[in-house]
Motif scaffolding. Structure first.
Motif, short mmCIF file in Angstrom:
data_model
loop_
_atom_site.label_atom_id
_atom_site.label_comp_id
_atom_site.label_asym_id
_atom_site.label_seq_id
_atom_site.Cartn_x
_atom_site.Cartn_y
_atom_site.Cartn_z
N GLU A 68 -36.66 -25.93 -46.63
CA GLU A 68 -35.54 -26.30 -45.78
C GLU A 68 -35.50 -25.31 -44.61
N PRO A 69 -35.69 -25.77 -43.38
CA PRO A 69 -35.69 -24.86 -42.23
C PRO A 69 -34.40 -24.05 -42.17
N SER A 70 -34.56 -22.75 -41.93
CA SER A 70 -33.39 -21.87 -41.91
C SER A 70 -32.90 -21.59 -40.50
N SER A 71 -33.55 -22.18 -39.50
CA SER A 71 -33.13 -21.98 -38.11
C SER A 71 -33.57 -23.18 -37.29
N ASP A 72 -33.05 -23.24 -36.08
CA ASP A 72 -33.43 -24.33 -35.18
C ASP A 72 -34.92 -24.27 -34.86
N LEU A 73 -35.45 -23.08 -34.66
CA LEU A 73 -36.87 -22.96 -34.35
C LEU A 73 -37.74 -23.44 -35.51
N GLU A 74 -37.37 -23.04 -36.74
CA GLU A 74 -38.13 -23.50 -37.90
C GLU A 74 -38.07 -25.02 -38.02
N ALA A 75 -36.91 -25.59 -37.75
CA ALA A 75 -36.76 -27.05 -37.82
C ALA A 75 -37.64 -27.72 -36.77
N ARG A 76 -37.69 -27.16 -35.59
CA ARG A 76 -38.51 -27.73 -34.53
C ARG A 76 -40.00 -27.69 -34.90
N ASN A 79 -40.10 -29.96 -39.00
CA ASN A 79 -39.64 -31.34 -39.19
C ASN A 79 -40.59 -32.41 -38.65
N TYR A 587 -39.65 -28.47 -26.34
CA TYR A 587 -39.19 -27.90 -25.07
C TYR A 587 -40.06 -28.42 -23.94
N GLN A 598 -33.66 -18.84 -26.86
CA GLN A 598 -34.70 -18.81 -27.89
C GLN A 598 -36.01 -19.42 -27.39
#
Length: 610
Positions: A68-76, A79, A587, A598
């Motif tokens: 489970e991504p713990s930050s927006d960057l990990e999710a980007r 996912n 981005y 970020q």
């Protein structure tokens, strides 16, 4: 036992039939890891959620979960590629319920081994955890009297294969055949699993029910992580400890990948220059190519062992096999490579119960003869200066993974002639912006006790500890600790009266620093010591992003370091792959004035790598 299994195509109908056959109370034995029949299990869970009069008790281990991504960057980063990285199988319904604190009272789940870190902070999972050596988990399960065993299996004609999970299942089938147990065996068909013959194979009559779903699940895939300098250096030390003609066990992860890579390089006589240039004292005398070859006995068949098999380093046969293993879960390419092997070649890899791989009991004389010069290589989280190890849990008692089979292999190492248990760990770890030593004075939790200390390896060397006095053990472990922490370790040992006040760290061990290792390995990083020696599912752009995100994560807890990245993002020359990397993260390829901070920091991390 039916002569022909009852075949279902609808999981819900088969779940209801299974509850009917057990009087509405299922005590379910599920295999560890990959072999869980997800479609069938989820149907059982749904049935029990919908009908509180039904009871479902599950005993298993290693319930595989996507991160489970713990930050927006990990999710980007994760996912958009989750299915490619980890497979597209649906999540386990009981896992989702436990996470959401929605598990009803009529469903109970206990595990004896966790996917590393997956259940930290989850009260239910932590309370229901059963601590057991892998070889004892079978007995714990038998005591719970399971009435259903369900497993993902490939089918070949009228036969089925336990494939990735003979570990406990093979013994349970043997117990049932001997009249010691009685359960309904259920198979969910999955043809992506390699059909492993021999002890893994089952006749159709041994399976009561078969789920042949309209759509088979995708297999869970483990994502290979990059191998850094520390892991490669550890592997170079380990490679000198493995004698030709011996027995090998290694684990999963970056260190296991690196060990396999180093042994392949040693076999090609490609490590002599690296060893000659080592800035630190080297232990072990095994430098020559493998003439006789090795035999592997392991609870887990990992990609590194398959690579050694393909390189013909694993070729010493025991009962017609060069590898005996209990289970496997790895990257998808390993499953594909196993499936692609000709049957006679695949038969050289024999899946066995862990009662065979992890213990000497049962045909002990033959096992002792086969497991000559054994080296059991496993990881630890921390090691104390007195030689005990923490591998399964951490302060304040939260279970990270589990004991698994680590203690079993230590027992074998002490019981077998000329055998050793090799514990590997990087000398330091970075967490929450803090750098800490993995060699410490005392541990909060012990997995392997100090009286079984043997060999410990960090990037700074190998410490041989067996049979030595405490003071000598302390000295040797300090010598392979990071030099930034050596003075504190010396002070604590002296304060405890365990170290001669006149002892000083030898000059050869005073430069234990990351830069020392980096300078040593740098000339070989593009040839022998690759970031992904066994391959990866990452694209070239994603490989670059992994490095950039790692740099950004390290800087996140330091305002000056973070500002340095942002400044680089504004002023440094663009990385050649910057546009593609930024677009992969969602981005713009080119910098924008209104770009989030970020994104600017990530751009800076890319530029610093360039």
């Amino acid at each position: 036992m039916a002569e022909r299994p009852e075949v279902h195509t609808d999981a819900g109908a088969m779940a209801r039939a299974t509850f009917d056959a057990t009087g509405g109370e299922i005590r379910l034995a599920l295999p560890l890891g990959l072999g869980k029949p997800v479609t069938f299990v989820n149907a059982l869970v749904r049935a029990a959620v919908e009908d509180p009069s039904l009871t479902l008790k599950i005993f298993t281990a290693l319930s595989l979960q996507r991160p489970e991504p713990s930050s927006d960057l990990e999710a980007r980063f994760l996912n958009p590629a989750m299915d490619r990285f980890f497979g597209a199988a649906p999540s386990l319904a009981y896992v989702d319920l436990i996470k959401d604190k929605g598990l009803p009272d009529n469903i109970e789940v206990s595990e004896f081994f966790f996917q590393a870190g997956s259940w930290l902070g989850n009260d239910y999972a932590q309370r229901q955890y059963i601590s057991a050596n892998y070889t004892h988990a079978r007995d714990v399960l038998v005591d719970q009297n399971p009435n259903v065993l369900a497993q993902l299996m490939p089918r070949q004609g009228d036969r089925f294969s336990m494939s990735c999970n003979t570990d406990i299942s093979a013994d349970l089938f043997a117990c049932r055949a001997a009249g010691e147990m009685d359960f309904i065996a259920v198979a969910e068909i999955n043809d992506a699993l390699p059909f492993m013959d021999g002890p893994a194979a089952l006749d159709a009559g041994e399976v009561a029910m078969v789920l042949d779903p309209p759509e088979q699940i995708d297999l869970f895939s483990v994502l290979r992580r990059p191998v850094g300098d520390a892991q490669h250096a550890i592997a170079l030390h380990v490679s000198r400890l493995v004698p030709d003609g011996g027995t090998l066990q290694i684990g999963i992860g970056a260190i296991g990948d690196a060990v396999a890579n180093a042994l392949i390089a040693r076999d090609r006589a490609a490590l002599h220059a690296l060893w000659r240039d080592a800035p630190l004292p080297l232990q072990g005398v095994e430098e020559e190519p493998f003439r006789t070859g090795l035999y592997a006995v392991t609870e887990m068949l990992v990609g590194g062992l398959v690579a050694l098999f393909e390189a013909d380093i694993l070729r010493r046969e025991v009962d017609g096999a060069v590898i005996h293993a209990g289970f496997f879960v790895d990257a998808r390419d390993m499953y594909e490579r196993l499936r692609a092997l000709p049957p006679d070649r695949r038969a050289k890899i024999r899946m066995m119960p862990v009662s065979y791989t992890n213990a000497l009991y049962g045909d002990e004389e033959a096992k002792r003869a086969a497991r000559q010069d054994a080296r059991f290589v496993n990881g630890a989280m921390q090691v104390s200066l007195l030689g005990d190890a923490m591998s399964d849990a951490a302060k304040p008692g939260q279970v990270v993974s589990g004991v698994g089979g680590q203690f079993n292999f230590f027992e074998q190492a002490f019981a077998l002639k000329d055998a050793h248990a090799v514990l590997t760990l990087p000398a330091t770890r970075q967490s929450g912006g803090d750098l800490t030593s993995n060699i410490v004075w005392q541990l909060p939790v012990t997995t392997v006790p100090r009286h079984m200390r043997d060999i410990v390896v960090t990037e700074y060397g190998a410490a041989f500890l067996r049979g030595l006095p405490d003071e000598e053990v302390i000295k040797r472990l300090i010598c392979i600790a990071d030099s930034r922490f050596q003075p504190d370790l010396v002070e604590k040992a002296r304060k405890a009266g365990k170290l001669d006040p006149a002892w000083t760290i030898p000059d050869a061990h005073r430069r234990n620093a990351p830069d020392t290792i980096a300078d040593w390995l740098a000339p070989h990083r593009d040839g022998l010591l690759l970031d992904y020696p066994l391959g990866t599912d990452f694209t070239e752009t994603e490989k670059l992003l992994v490095k950039a995100l790692s740099r950004l994560r390290e800087a996140a807890h330091s305002k000056p370091a973070l500002l340095s990245l942002v400044w680089s993002g504004l002023t440094a020359s663009p990385h050649p792959q910057e546009g593609a990397a930024m677009e992969r993260m969602g981005y713009g390829a080119r910098p924008q004035l209104a770009e989030p901070l970020q994104a600017r920091a990530l751009r800076g991390a890319l530029r610093q790598l360039g």
